[in-house]
Design a protein around this motif. Structure first.
Motif, short mmCIF file in Angstrom:
data_model
loop_
_atom_site.label_atom_id
_atom_site.label_comp_id
_atom_site.label_asym_id
_atom_site.label_seq_id
_atom_site.Cartn_x
_atom_site.Cartn_y
_atom_site.Cartn_z
N ARG A 107 43.67 47.09 31.85
CA ARG A 107 42.98 46.22 33.00
C ARG A 107 41.60 45.56 32.14
O ARG A 107 41.89 44.21 32.06
CB ARG A 107 42.67 46.94 33.65
N ALA A 108 41.14 46.33 31.11
CA ALA A 108 40.24 46.24 30.49
C ALA A 108 40.77 45.30 29.35
O ALA A 108 39.51 44.55 29.64
CB ALA A 108 39.07 47.22 30.24
N GLN A 109 41.20 45.54 28.76
CA GLN A 109 41.74 44.79 27.43
C GLN A 109 41.85 42.79 28.30
O GLN A 109 41.82 42.28 27.49
CB GLN A 109 42.48 45.65 27.05
N ARG A 166 40.70 41.74 31.07
CA ARG A 166 39.27 41.45 32.14
C ARG A 166 38.83 40.66 30.01
O ARG A 166 38.12 39.51 30.35
CB ARG A 166 38.82 42.46 32.66
N PHE A 167 38.99 41.77 28.60
CA PHE A 167 38.49 41.10 28.01
C PHE A 167 38.30 39.97 27.08
O PHE A 167 37.90 38.91 27.47
CB PHE A 167 38.16 42.33 26.75
N TRP A 168 39.62 39.82 27.51
CA TRP A 168 40.75 38.10 26.50
C TRP A 168 40.48 36.79 28.04
O TRP A 168 40.18 35.78 27.45
CB TRP A 168 41.93 38.46 26.08
N ASP A 228 37.69 37.05 29.58
CA ASP A 228 36.23 36.51 29.29
C ASP A 228 36.62 35.50 28.24
O ASP A 228 35.67 34.93 28.44
CB ASP A 228 35.59 37.21 30.20
N PHE A 229 36.75 35.89 27.64
CA PHE A 229 36.82 35.44 25.96
C PHE A 229 36.59 33.64 26.20
O PHE A 229 36.83 32.52 25.90
CB PHE A 229 38.15 36.14 25.60
N PRO A 256 44.24 51.64 33.45
CA PRO A 256 42.65 50.63 32.90
C PRO A 256 41.72 50.52 32.20
O PRO A 256 41.36 49.25 31.80
CB PRO A 256 41.67 51.92 33.93
N TYR A 257 42.84 50.91 30.80
CA TYR A 257 42.46 50.76 29.85
C TYR A 257 43.36 49.35 29.22
O TYR A 257 42.45 47.90 28.96
CB TYR A 257 43.06 51.24 28.14
N LEU A 296 42.52 34.07 16.97
CA LEU A 296 42.41 35.09 17.76
C LEU A 296 42.87 35.94 18.63
O LEU A 296 43.75 37.02 19.01
CB LEU A 296 40.18 35.40 18.38
#
Lengths: 224, 224
Positions: free
Chosen positions: A95-97, A99-101, A103-104, A92-93, A137
């Motif tokens: 996956r969250a990372q 999704r974060f990038w 989205d960025f 899950p972590y 980044l």
């Protein structure tokens, strides 16, 4: 068409980085589909009915049911055809990372990139700085990994690689030296093209995209 | 703190609809966590280090690892604590639809809602129309279902219900009659508050949020 796939139609436009994401995702999963090129100045009834809220490509129509927004389409493809080439880690972590990038990339890189070829003066100068800071980044996030998620090509790679086809336009109209400043990103893009047929067969020629952006600038009156 | 939960810290700000999403999601799963209120004019070192890209609340820090962006936090919470109160259907199409509407709320409803209390003149008038059209789309999508996903409270409900606490500000500064024009949404909001302790215990008083927006308008100079 194999029964498990059902009927898959993609409403798309060749130069759209968002559309390219859907095409790469379908190719990664080995899904046969019907590609329908949209005329964005005269959108089809099917597009308007399938995505009445945003009226934008890409739209994936699977067994008559439409899915809009490229990041949602890519996740849908991953969840429907889950037995092959997963786009996400099971952690899950991670996956969250991812999704974060992704989205960025949508919120920052895309929005700032648009300004590079459509603005002048102060706004353009601010966009140049912000765009390079976004790429740096991403260069840092990639680091020395072969792909954003690590060893295998995944969600962030699918989200970002289409932008590579716009780099020549970004460099020219943003007066930027992406190749010089982001060598890891450039090596990653070449790695994706070399190692993934889903990418090499999907991405249009860089010159074609550059010509498209050049035409667009003429239409909006920023270039004569 | 139960071992399975690990250490959970939420960096947040009380009036943030994005922060409220994370609080509701944690409450739905029954997770104990440490709430840390941020001073948005003097952000903590922990916030700046945990979300160096956006420097925004909410940030969920789980066993020392930060997750940013409310929609990503809510999905992370659902994936880590998956045995209780799932936020998504197991059907990929229903999941894609939920993601579509949550994304719509972020991109359209939130962005337009901001303009209702921070602009004047033509921009304000355009925002009024677009905001009501967003709410009416959501009213139509909800229809006669008890919750957006159907019978159970889920991802879209979590994404949207915090906005209810801002309705008084939207109505007043947008000169809108939301209660009159969107009766199903209002009934849905009251249903969420009545049936879900995760919501009723999380949402601040409407008057408090209204007072906060009033102060904000004074600070930006749109109200004396």
């Amino acid at each position: 068409m194999a029964k498990q796939e059902g009927e898959v139609i993609l409403l798309d436009f060749w130069a759209s980085m968002f559309g390219m994401r859907a095409r790469i995702a379908l190719a990664e999963k080995g899904i046969h589909y019907e590609y329908r090129e949209e005329d964005l100045k005269n959108k089809s009834q099917l597009l308007l009915e399938s995505n009445p809220v945003h009226k934008k490509i890409p739209v994936l129509i699977h067994n008559g049911k439409p899915v809009s927004e490229s990041s949602i389409i890519v996740q849908y493809i991953d969840e429907v055809w889950k037995d092959k080439a997963p786009f996400f880690s099971s952690d899950p972590y991670a996956r969250a990372q991812a999704r974060f990038w992704a989205d960025f990339i949508d919120k920052k890189l895309y929005m700032t990139g648009r300004l590079l070829y459509s603005t002048k003066g102060e706004e353009h100068e601010a966009a140049r700085k912000e765009f390079m800071s976004c790429l740096q980044l991403l260069e840092g996030e990639l680091g020395d990994k072969p792909y954003f998620g690590g060893e295998s090509f995944g969600y962030v790679d699918i989200s970002l690689i289409p932008f590579y086809t716009w780099f020549q336009a970004y460099e020219t109209y943003g007066n930027l030296a992406i190749k010089h400043e982001c060598p890891k990103l450039i090596a990653w893009a070449k790695r994706c093209i070399q190692n993934k047929e889903s990418v090499s067969k999907t991405l249009p020629e860089l010159e074609q995209v550059f010509g498209f952006v050049q035409q667009m600038r003429k239409k909006i009156g920023i270039e004569e």
